[in-house]
Design an enzyme around this catalytic site. Structure first.
Site, PDB file in Angstrom:
ATOM      1  N   TYR A  32      14.440  18.821  47.796  1.00  0.00           N
ATOM      2  CA  TYR A  32      14.980  18.660  46.443  1.00  0.00           C
ATOM      3  C   TYR A  32      15.064  17.190  46.063  1.00  0.00           C
ATOM      4  O   TYR A  32      14.967  16.297  46.900  1.00  0.00           O
ATOM      5  CB  TYR A  32      16.353  19.317  46.330  1.00  0.00           C
ATOM      6  CG  TYR A  32      17.496  18.541  46.967  1.00  0.00           C
ATOM      7  CD1 TYR A  32      18.383  17.803  46.187  1.00  0.00           C
ATOM      8  CD2 TYR A  32      17.689  18.547  48.346  1.00  0.00           C
ATOM      9  CE1 TYR A  32      19.429  17.093  46.762  1.00  0.00           C
ATOM     10  CE2 TYR A  32      18.724  17.841  48.931  1.00  0.00           C
ATOM     11  CZ  TYR A  32      19.589  17.112  48.135  1.00  0.00           C
ATOM     12  OH  TYR A  32      20.617  16.405  48.714  1.00  0.00           O
ATOM     13  N   ARG A 100      11.100  38.387  56.434  1.00  0.00           N
ATOM     14  CA  ARG A 100      11.584  37.188  57.104  1.00  0.00           C
ATOM     15  C   ARG A 100      10.854  36.982  58.428  1.00  0.00           C
ATOM     16  O   ARG A 100      10.702  37.894  59.238  1.00  0.00           O
ATOM     17  CB  ARG A 100      13.086  37.325  57.344  1.00  0.00           C
ATOM     18  CG  ARG A 100      13.735  36.157  58.054  1.00  0.00           C
ATOM     19  CD  ARG A 100      15.223  36.425  58.209  1.00  0.00           C
ATOM     20  NE  ARG A 100      15.904  35.330  58.893  1.00  0.00           N
ATOM     21  CZ  ARG A 100      15.993  35.209  60.215  1.00  0.00           C
ATOM     22  NH1 ARG A 100      15.442  36.136  60.990  1.00  0.00           N
ATOM     23  NH2 ARG A 100      16.641  34.192  60.761  1.00  0.00           N
ATOM     24  N   LYS A 150      14.297  14.900  52.442  1.00  0.00           N
ATOM     25  CA  LYS A 150      15.402  15.368  51.595  1.00  0.00           C
ATOM     26  C   LYS A 150      15.355  16.887  51.488  1.00  0.00           C
ATOM     27  O   LYS A 150      14.896  17.461  50.491  1.00  0.00           O
ATOM     28  CB  LYS A 150      15.331  14.705  50.219  1.00  0.00           C
ATOM     29  CG  LYS A 150      16.641  14.800  49.427  1.00  0.00           C
ATOM     30  CD  LYS A 150      16.574  13.924  48.192  1.00  0.00           C
ATOM     31  CE  LYS A 150      17.831  14.026  47.361  1.00  0.00           C
ATOM     32  NZ  LYS A 150      19.025  13.468  48.034  1.00  0.00           N
ATOM     33  N   GLU A 182      24.964   7.129  57.493  1.00  0.00           N
ATOM     34  CA  GLU A 182      25.058   7.149  56.032  1.00  0.00           C
ATOM     35  C   GLU A 182      26.232   8.021  55.619  1.00  0.00           C
ATOM     36  O   GLU A 182      26.901   8.617  56.456  1.00  0.00           O
ATOM     37  CB  GLU A 182      23.752   7.664  55.421  1.00  0.00           C
ATOM     38  CG  GLU A 182      23.340   9.036  55.917  1.00  0.00           C
ATOM     39  CD  GLU A 182      21.913   9.414  55.530  1.00  0.00           C
ATOM     40  OE1 GLU A 182      21.334   8.771  54.639  1.00  0.00           O
ATOM     41  OE2 GLU A 182      21.380  10.373  56.122  1.00  0.00           O
ATOM     42  N   LEU A 206      18.297   8.868  54.973  1.00  0.00           N
ATOM     43  CA  LEU A 206      17.470   9.133  53.802  1.00  0.00           C
ATOM     44  C   LEU A 206      17.011   7.805  53.198  1.00  0.00           C
ATOM     45  O   LEU A 206      17.785   6.856  53.100  1.00  0.00           O
ATOM     46  CB  LEU A 206      18.263   9.913  52.755  1.00  0.00           C
ATOM     47  CG  LEU A 206      17.489  10.319  51.505  1.00  0.00           C
ATOM     48  CD1 LEU A 206      16.433  11.361  51.847  1.00  0.00           C
ATOM     49  CD2 LEU A 206      18.426  10.861  50.439  1.00  0.00           C
TER      50      LEU A 206
END
Length: 286
Positions: A32, A100, A150, A182, A206
């Site tokens: 995302y 699945r 991300k 972070e 990130l």
């Protein structure tokens, strides 16, 4: 009633649907991006698009068919939802239409799912939190090793936010081998003797789009920047601290694990960097 985008269609939010077999739902198999909107314009869009492409490549995930149209889609959602200040959330998943399975589906048998929606945040740039500063706690970093991607695997960061909330604080900084990696949804910085210190880029953190812009602006303003790891004890002894992210821009930190930084108010470096970032980003917004 917001208009959202799902796989080529603009829909009322209550009509938007994604398959229960989608791998983001079953496996958190998705990535995302969040792009800020100020004055109806997108901030750092090109950086977010480049990071999205990198995340997809790192996970061997196909680009959605509308990848080249993402700027137009962002702008249309901002327009129809009348967003002046706010956010555009974008998510790409590997998709899924079969039962699945841990193994990835054959790319010829499944198409990525692309979803975007907006969130209005009036006064985003004038956040009261920036004037009083944040309080953070430290927690152990037990996430997977590819934090540079991300992904939608956000359970532990969410738990970290709740740990901070229960402690009467605003956020948590994660610690690995004694060093700060972070924040739960942001990059972390300390300032010592006017030197800005932040962890170097690697798979441990990130690669923040706001981080890259803020460090560039800091160097252009003749501020000294050192990219290296720092300990939580070093952070507690710092003159000031701050975080950066797409939704908070530059946000001062005034307390870490109960230790007050400086005079307990936003420091001059963080305050100035926030001003510079907002000024320069608005000039370049599209």
């Amino acid at each position: 009633m917001r208009t959202v985008y799902v796989n080529g269609e603009y829909l009322p939010e209550n009509e938007a649907k994604v398959s229960v077999f989608d791998r983001a739902f079953l496996m958190a198999d998705g990535v995302y991006e969040v792009t800020s909107v100020l004055g109806g314009k997108l901030i750092d869009f090109d950086g977010h698009l480049a990071r999205l492409e990198r995340s997809l490549n790192e996970l061997d995930m196909q680009k959605p068919e509308a990848f080249d149209d993402l700027l137009e889609i962002h702008r249309e959602l901002v327009r129809v939802n009348e967003i002046t200040d706010g956010l555009v959330y974008l998510q790409v998943t590997r998709g899924g239409a079969a039962d699945r399975d841990f193994a990835f589906p054959d790319p010829d048998e499944v198409k990525p799912t692309l979803v975007l929606f907006t969130q209005a945040k009036p006064g985003l740039a004038d956040s009261p939190a920036a004037k009083k500063g944040m309080k953070v706690i430290s927690i152990e970093d037990i996430r997977w090793g590819r934090r540079d991607i991300k992904t939608t695997q956000l359970l532990y960061p969410s738990m970290g936010k709740m740990m901070a909330k229960k402690a009467g604080c605003d956020d948590a900084w994660m610690i690995e081998d004694g060093k700060v990696t972070e924040g739960t949804s942001n990059n972390a910085y300390i300032v010592k003797g006017n030197k800005i210190i932040t962890r170097e880029l690697s798979t441990d953190i990130l690669h923040g789009i706001t981080r890259a812009a803020v460090l560039r602006f800091a160097r252009e303003a003749q501020m000294e920047v050192e990219e290296r790891s720092f300990t939580i004890d070093e952070a507690k002894e710092a003159d000031e601290a701050f975080i950066t992210s797409a939704s908070t821009f530059v946000m001062p930190v005034v307390e870490i694990d109960g230790a007050t930084l400086g005079e307990g108010v936003p420091g001059k470096v963080a305050t100035r960097l926030r001003e510079i970032y907002l000024d320069e980003s608005l000039k370049a917004a599209i």
